[in-house]
Enzyme design. Sequence first.
Site, mmCIF file in Angstrom:
data_model
loop_
_atom_site.group_PDB
_atom_site.id
_atom_site.type_symbol
_atom_site.label_atom_id
_atom_site.label_comp_id
_atom_site.label_asym_id
_atom_site.label_seq_id
_atom_site.Cartn_x
_atom_site.Cartn_y
_atom_site.Cartn_z
ATOM 1 N N ASP A 311 0.804 -1.222 0.000
ATOM 2 C CA ASP A 311 0.000 0.000 0.000
ATOM 3 C C ASP A 311 0.846 1.286 0.000
ATOM 4 O O ASP A 311 1.484 1.610 0.998
ATOM 5 C CB ASP A 311 -0.948 -0.005 1.222
ATOM 6 N N LYS A 360 -8.169 -1.584 3.473
ATOM 7 C CA LYS A 360 -7.545 -0.271 3.651
ATOM 8 C C LYS A 360 -7.459 0.076 5.135
ATOM 9 O O LYS A 360 -6.458 0.605 5.609
ATOM 10 C CB LYS A 360 -8.378 0.765 2.903
ATOM 11 N N LYS A 401 -8.479 14.250 -2.986
ATOM 12 C CA LYS A 401 -8.841 13.592 -1.720
ATOM 13 C C LYS A 401 -8.736 14.546 -0.544
ATOM 14 O O LYS A 401 -7.839 15.368 -0.469
ATOM 15 C CB LYS A 401 -7.928 12.394 -1.487
ATOM 16 N N LYS A 473 2.560 1.956 3.277
ATOM 17 C CA LYS A 473 1.784 2.161 4.513
ATOM 18 C C LYS A 473 1.958 1.038 5.514
ATOM 19 O O LYS A 473 2.007 1.275 6.711
ATOM 20 C CB LYS A 473 0.292 2.226 4.158
HETATM 21 P P1 NAI Z 1 -8.050 3.301 -10.013
HETATM 22 O O1 NAI Z 1 -9.298 2.657 -9.567
HETATM 23 O O2 NAI Z 1 -8.112 4.573 -10.751
HETATM 24 O O3 NAI Z 1 -7.191 2.294 -10.889
HETATM 25 C C1 NAI Z 1 -7.180 0.930 -10.711
HETATM 26 C C2 NAI Z 1 -7.166 0.260 -12.067
HETATM 27 O O4 NAI Z 1 -7.016 -1.138 -11.864
HETATM 28 C C3 NAI Z 1 -8.456 0.429 -12.859
HETATM 29 O O5 NAI Z 1 -8.153 0.936 -14.137
HETATM 30 C C4 NAI Z 1 -9.039 -0.978 -12.941
HETATM 31 O O6 NAI Z 1 -9.710 -1.195 -14.142
HETATM 32 C C5 NAI Z 1 -7.806 -1.818 -12.814
HETATM 33 N N1 NAI Z 1 -7.959 -3.190 -12.317
HETATM 34 C C6 NAI Z 1 -8.742 -3.681 -11.329
HETATM 35 N N2 NAI Z 1 -8.543 -4.988 -11.157
HETATM 36 C C7 NAI Z 1 -7.574 -5.347 -12.021
HETATM 37 C C8 NAI Z 1 -6.920 -6.564 -12.304
HETATM 38 N N3 NAI Z 1 -7.223 -7.677 -11.652
HETATM 39 N N4 NAI Z 1 -5.959 -6.565 -13.251
HETATM 40 C C9 NAI Z 1 -5.636 -5.431 -13.933
HETATM 41 N N5 NAI Z 1 -6.235 -4.255 -13.701
HETATM 42 C C10 NAI Z 1 -7.184 -4.204 -12.759
HETATM 43 O O7 NAI Z 1 -7.172 3.465 -8.678
HETATM 44 P P2 NAI Z 1 -5.888 4.369 -8.395
HETATM 45 O O8 NAI Z 1 -6.324 5.655 -7.829
HETATM 46 O O9 NAI Z 1 -4.998 4.367 -9.566
HETATM 47 O O10 NAI Z 1 -5.235 3.519 -7.218
HETATM 48 C C11 NAI Z 1 -4.722 2.239 -7.489
HETATM 49 C C12 NAI Z 1 -4.473 1.465 -6.223
HETATM 50 O O11 NAI Z 1 -3.469 2.124 -5.462
HETATM 51 C C13 NAI Z 1 -5.700 1.324 -5.319
HETATM 52 O O12 NAI Z 1 -5.743 0.030 -4.760
HETATM 53 C C14 NAI Z 1 -5.413 2.285 -4.222
HETATM 54 O O13 NAI Z 1 -6.003 1.901 -2.996
HETATM 55 C C15 NAI Z 1 -3.905 2.225 -4.132
HETATM 56 N N6 NAI Z 1 -3.374 3.410 -3.514
HETATM 57 C C16 NAI Z 1 -3.570 4.648 -4.076
HETATM 58 C C17 NAI Z 1 -3.092 5.775 -3.435
HETATM 59 C C18 NAI Z 1 -3.280 7.112 -4.029
HETATM 60 O O14 NAI Z 1 -3.754 7.256 -5.130
HETATM 61 N N7 NAI Z 1 -2.891 8.170 -3.327
HETATM 62 C C19 NAI Z 1 -2.393 5.692 -2.150
HETATM 63 C C20 NAI Z 1 -2.266 4.344 -1.669
HETATM 64 C C21 NAI Z 1 -2.714 3.267 -2.344
#
Ligand code: NAI
Length: 517
Positions: A311, A360, A401, A473
Amino acid sequence: STAEGNSGATAFKVESPNVRYTDDSIESSYSYDTTIVSRDASSGQLKAKPTQVQYQFRTKTHVGRVGLMMVGWGGNNGSTLTASILANKKGISWETRKGTQTANYFGSLMMASTVKLGVDEQLKDVYVPFNQVVPMVHPNDVVIGGWDINSANIGDAMRRAQVLPVDLQRRVYDDLAQLKPLPSVYYPDFIAANQEERADNLIGGTKQEQLDHLRQDIRNFKQANGLDRVIIMWTANTERYADLLAGVNDTADNLLQAIADGHEEVSPSTLFAVASILEGAPFVNGSPQNTLVPGVIDLAERERSFVGGDDFKSGQTKIKSVLAEFLVNAGIKPLAITSYNHLGNNDGHNLSAPAQFRSKEISKSSVVDDMVGANNLLYKKGEHPDHTIVIKYVPSVGDSKRALDEYVSEIFMGGLNTISIYNTCEDSLLASPLIIDLFMMTELMTRVSYRTANDADWMPFHSVLSILSYMLKAPVVPPNTPVVNALAKQRMAMENILRAFVGLAPNNEMLLEHKAF
Ligand code: NAI
């Protein structure tokens, strides 16, 4: 025109009998000083004994061609990172309300922060870029690819994310539209039901066939781009926790068998971790779920491959790992840490489902444990501040956020001190540079080996890369080793380990040279 990065550049050479530069490596002999504490059985008195362990480190200097494959490439982080690296590479500027803005790497510890090298002849501090203490890969030189369960090209994914300014989007769209995520593995049970409509780019077949498919994807990417090394990063949706089941995911062999049997508790992220390990590609988990089940760690150790997680530590938790350390180390006793978040991006949408929120919540919860555990004057054994975490999905705030935190602490003579923090930021602009730091540090660790006086052979570091803790994290560490959450300690560890690789003593803030009459 595109600007190559200065992969492999260092800012200095060390002159020391303990450091040797060869054609392809830097070798250092290093004395690691620690203090071993014991308690006298009869008197109960503590005894402290200074101890030295001799290490040799070898860092290969040739960085080679490096690839980064992101799982969840079409997400906010994946598309923001890809667009931003391209903008840096091409030296793109764009117009904002305030004037012209140029691409940069702010927010990346490796790319935008410095390390004190030493003092000059006038006793003035000399600083060098973090990424030039030892040879590291430069993000401009990295080939980017990856998978997504959604078929949108990265240009459209960037637009959908609504993170980067429109004028920048316009300048990179055509290039990004050429980039298409590979189909991925989707088990609806592991992410929120509200994600289902995104899932239009999928690998079919059995779990075993999917594993083989992912392995082939990694090999193809490596070959097509002439890469020496590929690093795999999970930045896809937060999954629910997988159940830890004896005989299923507890050992390497059981996990491989569970995949062959198509067992339902093997998550997509674990499947990616296994594929990466079997291809000798380091795997880092940027989401909170327990991807790195014991069977994955066992497999990584067996294959001498690297894993890291969990994370990305971007906003609220990063501040918490600074503030809690400050309070406890100041002799102030946090009684309650209460954290609210709301966000409106797809991550927030996914986290609005209870099982994904729970992942989370767990990863955000453990962050003050080591600080509390270090001070037995403030906290009795087992005592802990109240720590509450709330996350709500508010679509209209998008990627911006909001994090609201309240720290209530007990101070002198029973007094109370309340600190309230309001933090607002584009989530993906905080997280994307962490991906850069994670792959730069991970890539470095693939080129480093060590030996102690007892070892005949050079060995890699342990498969579980605890050195990545600063960016994470809930750091995963080698079995039976301590977790460090305090941010300053995490940075110090990275800085001083890099210094050790080039035979330099750890940095400290004694400044004895300035304290003499
Ligand atoms: P997002 O939801 O915009 O992107 C995630 C992407 O993963 C989506 O395009 C989705 O279609 C794809 N996806 C889902 N399952 C999949 C799979 N099995 N295989 C391939 N692709 C898959 O999320 P974001 O904002 O980019 O965040 C990504 C991750 O990072 C989340 O889990 C989030 O909790 C984690 N994270 C983000 C932080 C931040 O943005 N500040 C901080 C800490 C963690």
